[in-house]
Write a protein that holds these residues in place. Structure first.
Motif, PDB file in Angstrom:
ATOM      1  N   ASP A 124      39.211  47.700  37.553  1.00  0.00           N
ATOM      2  CA  ASP A 124      39.426  46.444  38.404  1.00  0.00           C
ATOM      3  C   ASP A 124      41.163  46.007  38.868  1.00  0.00           C
ATOM      4  OD1 ASP A 124      39.603  44.379  40.042  1.00  0.00           O
ATOM      5  OD2 ASP A 124      38.443  43.522  38.840  1.00  0.00           O
ATOM      6  N   PRO A 125      41.848  46.551  39.391  1.00  0.00           N
ATOM      7  CA  PRO A 125      43.355  46.472  40.100  1.00  0.00           C
ATOM      8  C   PRO A 125      43.868  45.683  40.201  1.00  0.00           C
ATOM      9  CG  PRO A 125      42.437  47.985  41.194  1.00  0.00           C
ATOM     10  CD  PRO A 125      40.956  47.779  40.772  1.00  0.00           C
ATOM     11  N   ARG A 126      43.625  44.385  40.239  1.00  0.00           N
ATOM     12  CA  ARG A 126      43.603  42.804  40.802  1.00  0.00           C
ATOM     13  C   ARG A 126      43.512  42.667  39.175  1.00  0.00           C
ATOM     14  NH1 ARG A 126      38.329  40.605  43.690  1.00  0.00           N
ATOM     15  NH2 ARG A 126      37.062  42.186  42.392  1.00  0.00           N
ATOM     16  N   GLN A 127      43.157  43.266  38.114  1.00  0.00           N
ATOM     17  CA  GLN A 127      43.351  42.770  36.845  1.00  0.00           C
ATOM     18  C   GLN A 127      44.560  43.145  36.358  1.00  0.00           C
ATOM     19  OE1 GLN A 127      41.429  40.261  35.618  1.00  0.00           O
ATOM     20  NE2 GLN A 127      40.021  39.428  37.896  1.00  0.00           N
ATOM     21  N   LEU A 128      45.100  44.844  37.085  1.00  0.00           N
ATOM     22  CA  LEU A 128      45.740  45.241  36.311  1.00  0.00           C
ATOM     23  C   LEU A 128      47.341  44.918  36.840  1.00  0.00           C
ATOM     24  CD1 LEU A 128      43.508  47.945  36.843  1.00  0.00           C
ATOM     25  CD2 LEU A 128      44.780  46.704  34.551  1.00  0.00           C
TER      26      LEU A 128
END
Ligand code: NAD
Length: 429
Positions: A124-128
């Motif tokens: 999940d790119p939003r969490q990275l």
């Protein structure tokens, strides 16, 4: 599958939403029209190669996490494989398989010398953080090194990957082979071998296809009310170019919801608002509705689903009011829903034609990288326009000849091109 049962039976719905089964249904229908023999059908139906890799990554908090990545190469008959890389929490092998096969058919529809591939990483790119994304990208690239290359398989951006991701892949690959290899990916920044016009290419292709398809239904751009789902690379730029050509874009959406203004949205102002606030909601003068089926069912002439898969389904296909659907996204209409739209006389331009502008300019980028000579934006756009207009006419001619929808016609054209090359090359042993 009857449409009534698909809307109510959980197993039928699960099958309807499986992109690989959707692709296979289109493939089988077209193969039947072509009278394709069983052996070649079996070869073209399944991917040539599938690779699943573990991607260990040191996280910013000091922990070590292992991500899963895929690269599926569907078919090499017409040239090196070509296809994007997607980062999302719901990436799965069946989705990547379907997207890889669609790439084979898409490249064949626009007649560029590539086969199809696709890649994805479950994350999940939003969490990275950016640094974590860079580590994932570099390790994923190293893990698939043996099967990619300018003459083997050339990745590109897709959902949640971008020019920066491509720059990291290009650098990692180049460091491993000990020479700068720009042609390993497309969709790169201009300064490291990107092509002028690539960023806008998919949206531009969508705009050109809308123009050609509107002629078919006898509507002029200034009289066409357009609803666009998604406001990213394809939806945002597509909406902007349609607005510039005089279409009335009455609704746009993002993952949080949709905005509507029947008088027509000022698309450049909407995109500026989105850039500033990260959401469409709150755009002055427009009302807000939900972004799923409520937006898709708006009264309009042209619907451009340009976000994700499985948006037009047996649950809402009866209520779609558009006369023309131009698929900016890959797989936005399920196969069963597509049949309902066909019966209702809605013209659907399928993804493998409508969003092929991106891979077409990716092909130009690969050509330019290999020549070390870069084209003007005008040359890129003019050549893209020639290819999109010709491809629409080719698919339309097949549709008339076989008396089928544009979707089945696009599959027939593509499968025929790939199958004839496959037979010409024969089976290596
Ligand atoms: P993107 O990440 O730039 O944009 C995606 C957009 O969809 C964003 O506006 C996001 O907010 C919105 N979105 C996400 N989930 C949504 C939902 N459930 N409902 C409504 N909106 C939602 O991605 P993109 O590059 O524009 O790709 C969009 C689609 O087009 C994908 O199917 C992709 O495979 C396909 N595609 C992209 C290209 C390309 O060159 N970028 C080429 C061909 C096909």
């Amino acid at each position: 599958m009857s449409t009534a049962s698909a809307a109510t039976d959980p197993k039928a719905l699960q099958d309807e939403f499986n992109p690989f089964l959707s692709m296979a249904k289109g493939f089988d229908t077209a193969a039947d029209h072509l009278g394709l023999d069983e052996g070649v059908r079996e070869v073209l139906r399944r991917p040539d190669r599938e690779l699943t890799v573990a991607i260990p990554v040191n996280m910013d908090d000091g922990s070590l996490r292992v991500f899963t990545g895929y690269r599926v190469q569907h078919n090499f008959s017409r040239g090196p494989c070509k296809g994007g890389i997607r980062y999302a929490p719901d990436v799965n092998l069946d989705e990547v398989r379907a997207l890889a096969a669609w790439m084979t058919w898409k490249c064949a529809v626009v007649d560029i010398p590539f086969g199809g591939a696709k890649g994805g990483v479950i994350c999940d790119p939003r969490q990275l953080s950016q640094v974590e994304l860079e580590r994932i990208t570099r390790r994923y690239t190293a893990a698939i090194m043996d099967i990619i290359g300018p003459d083997r398989d050339v990745p590109a951006p897709d959902v949640n990957t971008n020019e920066q991701t491509m720059a990291w892949i290009m650098d990692t690959y180049s460091m491993h082979v000990r020479r700068t290899t720009t042609a390993i990916v497309t969709g790169k920044p201009l300064a490291i071998g990107g092509s002028r016009g690539r960023h806008e290419a998919t949206g531009r292709g969508v705009m050109l296809i809308c123009r050609e398809a509107l002629k078919k239904i006898g509507l002029r751009p200034e009289n066409a009310r357009v609803v666009v789902q998604g406001s990213g690379n394809v939806g945002g730029i597509g909406a902007m170019l349609l607005h510039r050509e005089g279409y009335r874009v009455i609704s746009m959406s993002d993952m949080y919801g949709a905005i509507v203004d029947e008088k027509g949205l000022d698309v450049p102002a909407v995109l500026a608002h989105l850039k500033k606030t990260k959401k469409l909601e709150g755009f002055p003068g427009a009302r807000t509705i939900s972004g799923g089926t409520e937006q898709l069912e708006l009264d309009c002439d042209v619907l451009v689903p340009a976000a994700v898969e499985n948006q037009i389904t047996t649950k809402n296909a009866d209520r779609i009011k558009a006369k023309l659907v131009v698929e900016g996204a890959n797989g936005p209409t399920t196969f069963a829903a597509s049949e309902i739209l066909d019966k209702r006389g809605v013209v659907v331009v399928p993804d493998i034609l409508a969003n092929a502008g991106g891979v077409t300019v990716s092909y130009f980028e690969w050509v330019q990288d290999r020549m070390g000579y870069f084209w003007t934006e005008e040359r890129v756009n003019t050549t893209l326009e020639q290819i999109m207009v010709k491809s629409f006419a080719d698919v339309d001619a097949v549709a008339k000849r076989y008396r089928v929808s544009l979707r089945i016609a696009a599959y027939i054209l593509a499968i025929d091109r790939v199958a004839s090359v496959y037979r010409m090359r024969g089976v290596f042993a």
